[in-house]
Design an enzyme around this catalytic site. Structure first.
Site: not given
Length: 211
Positions: A44-46, A190, A194
């Site tokens: 994941p992109k945080w 989040s 992305s």
């Protein structure tokens, strides 16, 4: 634990801070599992600030991707790193702040514009969390030339001993699981659309895909 202990491992000068980090490139969609030679890993992109934790024998410092020292903005993360990260370690990740069940980027921004002497009430009201996704050095040794899969293995061993606010980002080789993450995590704030994509068999910089 004292900040300086004789005999603890040091770091190469280029990893003692500030630390240059690899920047990922965006893609329009999640690539299939074999889009890259050796396969893909998804994370994941945080929705936070990129932050490199540098734990030397003498200090613990937090650096932005622009090379700015943010230790005084995130004393809660610095204290946790001092207590839980061994000397001679450099960790790459993202600092986030939760507001209930959602990430709140605005609370991060408040820390950036608040004078260091007034940070304490913000820390008490809205503690930060640190989500690690790469290990750049361990035991004083530079790991940037190692395969990402080895760095991930070592990071998992390190993170197994952590307690909040330090945590390890999830990682999967299954694009369907990645899609579920991005849908689920988007509801929490989040950047679910992305993902970060890595090529496990390559060294740092060669396998960082979208972010």
């Amino acid at each position: 634990m004292p900040l300086s202990v004789p005999g603890l491992p040091g770091l190469p000068p280029e990893l003692a801070g500030p630390v240059a980090v690899e920047l990922a490139k965006p893609v329009a969609a999640i690539p299939p599992a074999h889009a890259l030679s050796g396969g893909c890993r998804y994370e994941p992109k945080w929705d936070g600030y990129r932050l490199v934790v540098v734990r030397t024998a003498a200090s613990t410092r937090l650096w932005s991707k622009q090379g700015r020292d943010l230790t005084d903005r995130f004393p809660d993360i610095a204290a946790a790193a001092l207590a839980q990260v061994p000397a001679g370690t450099v960790v790459d990740g993202e600092v986030v702040i939760w507001n209930g069940s959602r990430l709140d980027f605005g609370l991060l921004q408040r820390r950036m514009v608040t004078a260091p002497g007034r940070i304490a009430p913000l820390v008490a009201a809205s503690p930060a969390s640190y989500v690690a996704f790469d290990l750049l050095a361990a035991g004083g040794a530079d790991l940037r030339g190692e395969r990402w899969s080895r760095r991930r293995d070592e990071l998992e061993v390190l993170a197994a001993r952590w307690a909040p606010p330090l945590q390890l980002t999830p990682s999967t080789a299954d694009p369907e699981e990645a899609r579920r993450w991005f849908d689920d995590f988007r509801a929490a704030g989040s950047r679910g659309s992305s993902p970060r994509v890595r090529r496990p068999g390559t060294r740092r910089g060669a396998g960082n895909g979208s972010r």
